[in-house]
Structures are given as structure tokens and as C-alpha cells.
Motif scaffolding. Structure first.
Motif, PDB file in Angstrom:
ATOM      1  N   ALA A 346     -29.395  13.849 -27.992  1.00 46.54           N
ATOM      2  CA  ALA A 346     -30.183  12.863 -27.248  1.00 46.54           C
ATOM      3  C   ALA A 346     -31.474  13.491 -26.724  1.00 46.54           C
ATOM      4  O   ALA A 346     -32.542  12.864 -26.760  1.00 46.54           O
ATOM      5  N   ALA A 347     -31.384  14.733 -26.247  1.00 48.09           N
ATOM      6  CA  ALA A 347     -32.573  15.420 -25.752  1.00 48.09           C
ATOM      7  C   ALA A 347     -33.574  15.669 -26.870  1.00 48.09           C
ATOM      8  O   ALA A 347     -34.792  15.584 -26.654  1.00 48.09           O
ATOM      9  N   LEU A 348     -33.082  15.969 -28.058  1.00 46.41           N
ATOM     10  CA  LEU A 348     -33.970  16.177 -29.204  1.00 46.41           C
ATOM     11  C   LEU A 348     -34.770  14.917 -29.494  1.00 46.41           C
ATOM     12  O   LEU A 348     -35.994  14.978 -29.696  1.00 46.41           O
ATOM     13  N   LEU A 349     -34.123  13.765 -29.493  1.00 42.68           N
ATOM     14  CA  LEU A 349     -34.825  12.507 -29.746  1.00 42.68           C
ATOM     15  C   LEU A 349     -35.868  12.240 -28.660  1.00 42.68           C
ATOM     16  O   LEU A 349     -37.002  11.842 -28.951  1.00 42.68           O
ATOM     17  N   THR A 350     -35.483  12.458 -27.405  1.00 46.14           N
ATOM     18  CA  THR A 350     -36.410  12.235 -26.301  1.00 46.14           C
ATOM     19  C   THR A 350     -37.599  13.184 -26.370  1.00 46.14           C
ATOM     20  O   THR A 350     -38.759  12.780 -26.175  1.00 46.14           O
ATOM     21  N   GLN A 353     -39.994  12.247 -29.123  1.00 50.75           N
ATOM     22  CA  GLN A 353     -40.764  11.059 -28.759  1.00 50.75           C
ATOM     23  C   GLN A 353     -41.847  11.397 -27.747  1.00 50.75           C
ATOM     24  O   GLN A 353     -43.001  10.948 -27.877  1.00 50.75           O
ATOM     25  N   GLN A 354     -41.517  12.185 -26.751  1.00 50.65           N
ATOM     26  CA  GLN A 354     -42.491  12.538 -25.733  1.00 50.65           C
ATOM     27  C   GLN A 354     -43.655  13.344 -26.298  1.00 50.65           C
ATOM     28  O   GLN A 354     -44.771  13.279 -25.783  1.00 50.65           O
ATOM     29  N   ARG A 355     -43.408  14.089 -27.357  1.00 48.60           N
ATOM     30  CA  ARG A 355     -44.444  14.898 -27.979  1.00 48.60           C
ATOM     31  C   ARG A 355     -45.175  14.157 -29.097  1.00 48.60           C
ATOM     32  O   ARG A 355     -46.010  14.739 -29.789  1.00 48.60           O
ATOM     33  N   GLY A 356     -44.845  12.877 -29.293  1.00 45.79           N
ATOM     34  CA  GLY A 356     -45.478  12.099 -30.337  1.00 45.79           C
ATOM     35  C   GLY A 356     -45.058  12.488 -31.728  1.00 45.79           C
ATOM     36  O   GLY A 356     -45.748  12.169 -32.717  1.00 45.79           O
ATOM     37  N   LEU A 358     -41.760  11.884 -33.020  1.00 50.27           N
ATOM     38  CA  LEU A 358     -40.695  11.062 -33.594  1.00 50.27           C
ATOM     39  C   LEU A 358     -41.243  10.055 -34.598  1.00 50.27           C
ATOM     40  O   LEU A 358     -40.549   9.653 -35.527  1.00 50.27           O
ATOM     41  N   GLU A 359     -42.508   9.680 -34.444  1.00 49.13           N
ATOM     42  CA  GLU A 359     -43.108   8.701 -35.344  1.00 49.13           C
ATOM     43  C   GLU A 359     -43.322   9.241 -36.753  1.00 49.13           C
ATOM     44  O   GLU A 359     -43.504   8.465 -37.685  1.00 49.13           O
ATOM     45  N   ASP A 360     -43.300  10.571 -36.922  1.00 51.87           N
ATOM     46  CA  ASP A 360     -43.407  11.107 -38.279  1.00 51.87           C
ATOM     47  C   ASP A 360     -42.323  12.135 -38.599  1.00 51.87           C
ATOM     48  O   ASP A 360     -42.419  12.893 -39.553  1.00 51.87           O
ATOM     49  N   THR A 361     -41.272  12.173 -37.774  1.00 54.70           N
ATOM     50  CA  THR A 361     -40.107  13.027 -38.024  1.00 54.70           C
ATOM     51  C   THR A 361     -38.882  12.157 -38.236  1.00 54.70           C
ATOM     52  O   THR A 361     -38.593  11.285 -37.417  1.00 54.70           O
TER      53      THR A 361
END
Length: 462
Positions: A346-350, A353-356, A358-361
């Protein structure tokens, strides 16, 4: 007695063996310049001097990189992510195929705007369900762990011919953007169930295979044993001794891979130790992942390392949590394993996302197959290859979405059935690669990750 000028005290063969002990899984990145041209994955021939040069995909990619969270041993889906009311109701009765139906001992609840059911074993991931894309109709070919793990990683369980891993196919198709790191890294891969086959390149050139490290950041033989200037002289000597083979078309790929990997190892000595040192992270980040010393913190360390590696430009990172093979001690085993994986994932997903990122990973979470709704012994479940889930998150997939379904007990996939070849075809498509066009000619025929099958499941695309 002193040696004549330019004569080495070791043989050429010994030099190459020493080079192979360096970082022998990936090819030379140092030859790649920042201005290296991108070449389409479908174009040929490839530049032999720049085998890992970045290449354009067949079509617009939805994802740039992959993090694969491999739950080795097979999660019991009806105790974690597959709520089956009928199973809960009929626990103790004889199942459709025989055996005693066993209701889950864990409570399920609905979470997020999607109302997705998740068991109490995953309270942190339950808060992330609106990001997840569940594939609930997966099926595969063999209920044996060794063959199923190999099929998950290479596309086939056939033992007659070892096939390249999916990470190796990605490297072959897309190359890598970074210069000082491998493009494909596997952390704590299972030593059995195929071993190095699961991250190998098989008949693809050696520089496409994965690089193995552990969750403490250890890379075999990467630590410098001699001063940098002396290492540089040793490397130059090895390269000089092999210049006579540079234009020889019969030169084996293994030799080229060894030479290139030694050069890469030299470059990596300065960057990799710092990159894998997660102690540099702020305390609040370490706490968010649940990093702790010892085996209990292994998966948390892997998740944080996967984020750091991905952020640094590694295209494919696989991390592994073993121990899900619960033929017995199911209840306690699930509690222990979920406690080690829930918060870090869950922390990995968060964090992504916070680092921008998740939109390309693309993040993948799953096992080689699932487990049965019937009991095995006093407290266990047997293997199930006919219907089980995985979930994806991030680049290119729908959020808060479920595709496919199993029957009322979770035995057979009944809707949105996806074979392993369909999964691989879909993952390649998310990376911009046509699974039918990404081929390599070997032994008189064209091979591909999906062999002669596979359909892209575009219904899950965002």
C-alpha cells in the motif's frame, strides 16, 4: 622475476572468468550516449555496439516501467480478495468436485467508492482499492509450482526448451533509458521453482537477462576490491586482449556479455551502493513502508528499493514474498504473510502516486495460481489453476475495476477468462509492444513470449 612489458600474469581465459564474476547479467550501458537514437522495437538489424539502446515501442505505450510483486506459493484468494457469500454459507458441505467446502475464517468488508470486498488481512490495501484493477478470471496449465512459476515468468511450462523471461523480452523490445544501471532487476528471486530461469534470457543475448540482488542491497562482486584506477587498467587490458575478436561474426554472445557486464560493473560501483541504501530515506518514509530489521522487514525493504530503482530508470523490477503455499497452517500463515506484505505494498502505491510515477508505472501483484475453496487436512487449501485473481495498478489500467469472475465457490473462471498467454499479451500491450510482432528467431523459427497464443484484454485499459 619480472614480467616482460605488457605481458599479463594471468591467462586470457582467467581474465574472462574474473570478468564474468563481476556483474554478469546485463550489457554495457556506458557505450550509450545521452543522444542515442531511439529505434523501433520492430526494426532490424540492431546495433551490436548498443544492444540496450532505447527503442521506440510498436505503438504508444501506456506504461514506461513495471514493478512485479510476486507472491510465491499462491495466495488463498477466498481468504483475501475474493469474497464468496455462498462459500461462507455452505462451509462444511461437500463441494461440486468433492471435498469439504471451507468458509474463510477472516471477515470481509466493502471498501472505497467501488465497494470492493477485501478481507481483514489487508487493511492497508483495502484503502487503495479504488486504484486497483482486478483480473478475476485467470487460469493456467499446471498445478505444480515449478512449472507454473516458470510459465508465469517465461510464458511456457515446457521443459524441453528454456524460454526468455518476460523482463528479458521487455529489455529486448524496448532497451533501457539509463546508462549506469541494469534495465531489469530482480530482488530476492526464489532459489527453486526454476531459479535463474525466471529472470534469464535463454536464447536471447545474455545482456537482456535480469540482475539478481537481495533486499539488503547486496550485489555479488560489485564492491570494489582494488583502487579505481587499477580496475580501469585491468579492464582496458581485458578489452585489448579481445579486440582481435571484435569483428568476428562467430564470437559467442556469452563472451560479449561478459565483456560488457564487466564494463557496466565498473560504472555501477559508484552509483548502486548509494541507490540501494534505503537508510538515506526520511524516517517518515521508512515508517510508511514499515521498514524494520530482519526477515519480517524483507518485503518492506524490497518495496522501497523497487521505488528507488524505478525512479532511477530501471524498466522492470521484480520483488518477491515467498511462503504462501499453505497446505497446512493456513490461518496463522496468512496472518503472518499478509502482515509482511500489506503495509509495504500500500505504501508503494501511495509513494508512487505522490511522486507522480504511478501514472507511468504498472504495478502487478499476484501468484502463479490460486487455491481451492475446499479443505486440505485440518487447516489448509490445495492448488487451483482453473480460476484465481491478480490485481494491477497504475499506468494504463482502469481504476477501481474488476474484470472477469469465478463461480459461486471460486473454483472455475466463468467470465472474462484470461490464460497466462493473455496476461502476457496484455502486459506487453500496456508497454507499447505487439506480442505477435515481438519475436526472436532461434533454431529455425520465430519465438515470442506468448508462443502461438494470447489475446490482449483491452477491456481493462483506461
Amino acid at each position: 622475476m619480472s614480467l616482460p612489458l605488457f605481458q599479463s600474469p594471468i591467462s586470457r581465459r582467467q581474465s574472462l572468468q574474473a570478468a564474468g564474476a563481476g556483474f554478469g547479467y546485463v550489457a554495457l550501458q556506458a557505450l550509450l550516449g545521452n543522444s542515442a537514437p531511439r529505434v523501433s522495437a520492430s526494426e532490424s538489424p540492431r546495433d551490436p555496439e548498443k544492444p540496450l539502446a532505447p527503442r521506440a515501442p510498436h505503438f504508444a505505450a501506456k506504461a514506461k516501467r513495471v514493478i512485479f510483486c510476486f507472491m510465491q506459493g499462491c495466495i488463498s484468494q477466498m481468504d483475501t480478495f475474493e469474497y464468496k457469500p455462498q462459500l461462507q454459507k455452505d462451509g462444511g458441505k461437500v463441494g461440486p468436485g468433492g471435498g469439504t467446502l471451507t468458509a474463510s475464517k477472516f471477515k470481509f468488508a466493502q471498501h472505497g467508492e467501488t465497494g470492493t470486498w477485501v478481507s481483514e488481512l489487508f487493511p492497508h490495501l483495502a484503502k487503495q482499492v479504488d486504484k486497483l484493477c482486478f483480473l478475476r478470471g485467470l487460469h493456467t496449465d499446471t498445478p505444480a509450482h515449478p512449472q507454473a512459476v516458470i510459465q508465469l515468468h517465461t510464458g511456457t511450462a515446457l521443459a524441453q526448451l528454456t524460454r526468455p523471461s518476460m523482463g528479458a523480452w521487455l529489455m529486448y523490445g524496448l532497451g533501457t533509458e539509463n546508462q549506469d544501471l541494469p534495465g531489469y532487476i530482480t530482488i530476492n528471486p526464489p532459489p527453486n521453482f526454476g531459479g535463474a530461469v525466471n529472470f534469464g534470457s535463454a536464447f536471447l543475448p545474455a545482456h537482456y537477462q535480469g540482475t539478481k540482488i537481495n533486499d539488503m542491497g547486496y550485489v555479488p562482486n560489485l564492491k570494489a576490491q582494488t583502487p579505481t584506477q587499477l580496475q580501469r587498467k585491468q579492464l582496458d587490458l581485458i578489452q585489448a586482449m579481445n579486440r582481435d575478436l571484435a569483428n568476428n561474426p562467430s564470437k559467442p554472445d556469452e563472451l560479449e556479455g561478459v565483456i560488457q557486464s564487466y564494463e557496466l560493473a565498473f560504472k555501477m560501483q559508484g552509483k548502486v551502493p548509494e541507490l540501494l541504501d534505503i537508510s538515506q530515506e526520511p524516517q517518515h518514509v521508512l515508517d510508511a513502508y514499515g521498514v524494520k530489521p530482519g526477515p519480517a522487514g524483507s518485503f518492506a525493504r524490497q518495496c522501497l528499493m523497487a521505488r528507488r530503482l524505478s525512479e532511477a530508470g530501471v524498466r522492470f523490477v521484480e520483488i518477491c514474498q515467498p511462503g504462501w503455499d499453505h497446505h497446512n497452517n493456513l490461518h496463522k500463515g496468512l496472518i503472518n504473510n499478509s502482515a509482511m506484505t500489506d503495509q509495504p505494498t500500500a505504501a508503494l502505491l501511495t509513494d508512487l502516486q505522490q511522486r507522480g510515477m504511478l501514472e507511468d508505472t504498472l504495478v502487478i501483484f499476484g501468484s502463479e495460481f490460486g487455491r481451492q475453496p475446499t479443505s486440505q487436512g485440518a487447516d489448509g487449501r490445495d492448488h487451483n489453476i482453473t480460476g484465481y485473481p491478480m490485481w494491477l495498478a497504475g499506468a494504463g489500467v482502469k481504476k477501481g475495476f474488476s474484470y472477469g469472475a469465478t463461480d459461486e465457490y471460486g473454483i472455475h473462471a466463468t467470465e472474462g477468462r484470461m490464460h497466462m498467454t493473455d496476461l502476457h499479451a496484455t502486459l506487453l500491450a500496456l508497454m507499447g509492444l505487439d506480442h505477435e510482432a515481438l519475436t526472436y528467431r532461434y533454431a529455425g523459427r520465430n519465438f515470442r513470449l506468448t508462443d502461438v497464443a494470447g489475446n490482449v484484454t483491452r477491456e481493462i485499459f483506461a
